[in-house]
Design a protein around this motif. Sequence first.
Motif, PDB file in Angstrom:
ATOM      1  N   GLU A 200       1.277  -1.055   0.019  1.00 42.52           N
ATOM      2  CA  GLU A 200       0.128   0.093   0.206  1.00 42.52           C
ATOM      3  C   GLU A 200       0.905   0.912  -0.153  1.00 42.52           C
ATOM      4  N   SER A 201       0.107   1.962  -0.714  1.00 38.42           N
ATOM      5  CA  SER A 201       1.554   3.283  -1.035  1.00 38.42           C
ATOM      6  C   SER A 201       1.078   4.334   0.220  1.00 38.42           C
TER       7      SER A 201
ATOM      8  N   ASP B 220      11.854   2.869  -4.878  1.00 43.79           N
ATOM      9  CA  ASP B 220      10.646   3.621  -3.772  1.00 43.79           C
ATOM     10  C   ASP B 220       9.125   3.418  -4.574  1.00 43.79           C
TER      11      ASP B 220
ATOM     12  N   GLN C 151       2.029   7.127  -4.655  1.00 44.78           N
ATOM     13  CA  GLN C 151       1.330   8.310  -3.577  1.00 44.78           C
ATOM     14  C   GLN C 151       1.136   9.022  -4.173  1.00 44.78           C
TER      15      GLN C 151
ATOM     16  N   MET D   3       8.482  -4.077   2.573  1.00 42.71           N
ATOM     17  CA  MET D   3       7.389  -3.605   3.419  1.00 42.71           C
ATOM     18  C   MET D   3       8.368  -2.244   3.945  1.00 42.71           C
ATOM     19  N   THR D   4       7.908  -0.701   4.724  1.00 44.01           N
ATOM     20  CA  THR D   4       8.490  -0.336   4.593  1.00 44.01           C
ATOM     21  C   THR D   4       7.838   0.381   6.249  1.00 44.01           C
ATOM     22  N   ASN D   5       8.111   1.108   6.453  1.00 48.68           N
ATOM     23  CA  ASN D   5       7.317   2.310   7.355  1.00 48.68           C
ATOM     24  C   ASN D   5       6.796   3.931   7.233  1.00 48.68           C
TER      25      ASN D   5
ATOM     26  N   GLY E 231       6.670   2.381  -3.616  1.00 50.64           N
ATOM     27  CA  GLY E 231       5.399   2.991  -2.768  1.00 50.64           C
ATOM     28  C   GLY E 231       4.952   4.665  -3.078  1.00 50.64           C
ATOM     29  N   ARG E 232       6.292   5.263  -2.619  1.00 48.65           N
ATOM     30  CA  ARG E 232       6.720   6.592  -2.599  1.00 48.65           C
ATOM     31  C   ARG E 232       5.942   7.144  -3.633  1.00 48.65           C
TER      32      ARG E 232
ATOM     33  N   ASN F  16       4.711   2.728   1.497  1.00 53.40           N
ATOM     34  CA  ASN F  16       4.883   1.846   2.354  1.00 53.40           C
ATOM     35  C   ASN F  16       5.366   0.764   2.062  1.00 53.40           C
ATOM     36  N   PHE F  17       5.803   1.389   0.745  1.00 56.56           N
ATOM     37  CA  PHE F  17       6.375  -0.429   0.484  1.00 56.56           C
ATOM     38  C   PHE F  17       8.224   0.186  -1.164  1.00 56.56           C
ATOM     39  N   LYS F  18       8.353  -1.108  -1.144  1.00 60.26           N
ATOM     40  CA  LYS F  18       9.803  -0.414  -2.642  1.00 60.26           C
ATOM     41  C   LYS F  18       9.686  -2.057  -2.502  1.00 60.26           C
TER      42      LYS F  18
END
Length: 479
Positions: free
Chosen positions: A269-270, A426, A432, A477-479, A428-429, A272-274
Motif C-alpha cells: 500500500e502506498s 521506492d 502515492q 514493506m517499509t514504515n 510506494g512513495r 509504504n513499500f519498495k
Amino acid sequence: MRRDNLRVAIESWNQCNEVGEEAPQTGSPRLADCFDIYSTSPPVNSKEETCVLCNRLPYVLVHRVTPEENELKTGEPFLGLSPQALYDPDLYAAEKELYLAFKCQVQDVPAPWHFWMIMLKSGNMDTFAAKCPKNGVRVGPFGPDSGFPCFGSGCMNQPAIYHDYTTLQGPNMTTLKGRFYGTWDLDIVDDHDLSESGLSTVGIDNVNISYHSVSWEKEIGKGSWVFHNVLRTSTKYPWLMLYLRSDATDGFSGGYHYPTRGMSKIIPESPNFKVRVTLNVIKGGGPNSQFYLTDIGSCWKNDGRPCDGDVTSDVTRYSEMIINPNTPTWCRANNLGLCPPYHTFANGTRVPRNDTSRFPYSAYHLHCSPGNAQHLEEPYSLCDPYSNPQPQEILQILPHPVWGEYGYPTRQGEGWIGDPRTWELDVGRLSQSLYFYQDPGTPPAKRQWTSINLGTEIFKDPNQVAEWTVSNFDILMTN
C-alpha cells in the motif's frame, strides 16, 4: 526468489482479460510447476551404510501438480469446481487457477502464498465477435476497427503452452531448470520444432512465428532464481505481452474481476513499500516495445471505494515506468490531453499541466482516463475501453530527473540493453504522489497494489523479439 522449492504458474488472456476459447494443445490456459526438494543423503549420525545412489542423486524433487492436472480443460471436473464453470472457459480458467494454487500452497505468516505468475496476453480483437465489453458494458459487433489487429475469425485464440517440468541437471545434479514455452500461431505448431534447439536451426529473428518462452534456473542453496524471458511477435500476432507478476494471494489482482492467487501475502500500500529487482535487457523488442521496469496494478472505484467485482463501476488503475529509450513523450505543452492534470514533485509541490515553465512534460509518456469518469478536467484522453473487463486508467512515465528521488532511472537508456542493474525502487512513495482520477469531494482511495509486474508489451509491431532476465525480485514493506 532465493527459496529452492519454487512455485511458478502461467496464465494466458485474450484482449479483454478473458479466455474465450481454449487452445487444443493446451486446454484451459492455467498451468503450474510447484515442487519441494528432499535430500537423499542419510543423516550425519545415521548407522546406515553409505548410499551409492545418494551420492549420484543427492536430491529428489516432488512435484505438487501432475501433467493431468495441468492439462485440465472445460468439461473435465476437478475438486471444488462449481457447476456453472464446468463448460464456461472463462470461469473454468479462474477456478482452475484456484485449484492449482491449492495444490501449490505454502503455509506462512500472516497468510499462505502460492506462486509467481507468468502472464501472457494477446492484443488481437475480433470486433465482429462481440467478446469484449466496452468499459464493462456488453456491446454488439462493430467495425472493422483498425485500432485492433485481427486476421479474421479465430484471431483471439489462446496460445499453445508447452511445459518442461523442473528437473535436476548439471554434472552434480544440483542445478534446477524448468520452462514454459509455445506460440499463438496454432496452424504451424505441427510444422516447427518450438524448442530452443529447433528455433536455433533457423534463428528466432528470421522466422515469422509468434513465440513465448520463460525458463527458470537456480543452483541449490545458492543465490536467486533467474527467469529468462523471450517474446516474439508475428504478422498474425503483432501485439503481445509477457510479464512476471507478484499477485495478491487473495482477492482481485490488477486487471481481473475473478479471484486470483499469487505471491503477495501482504498487499503493498502506498507509500509504504519498495521493489528490489535485478533486470538484464538483452533484446528490446523494437521501437514499440513498452518495456516496463515496473507495472503496478490496482482497482478502486471513482468514488474511492475498493472494487467489488462490478465491472461497470470498478476501475483498474495502472502505473508503468517504460525504459525503452525509443518511447516518445506524447504528453506535451501542445497536447495536454495526454498529460495528467498536475505533477507532484518529491517535496510535495504541485504544478498544473498548463504551467509550461515548470511542468515536466518529458517525464510522461501518457495519461488516459477511465471511460466511466463523470468529472474529467478538459482536455482529456480516454483509455482503451476494451482491454480490461472494466474501465481502466493508465499513467505511463519515462526516465527523467524528477523520478531520481525514488530510485528510478533519470535519463533515457539507463537500465536498457547493455546496462543490467539491480534497482531499489521506492514504488510506494512514488505511487502515492502520482495523479489518479477520483470524483470530487470523495475520500481518497487506499492505493493498494494487488499486482507488481515486470516485462514488456510489444504494441502492434510484427516480427520483433524481446529477451530479458529477472532475478532477486523482492517487495519490501517499509514504515
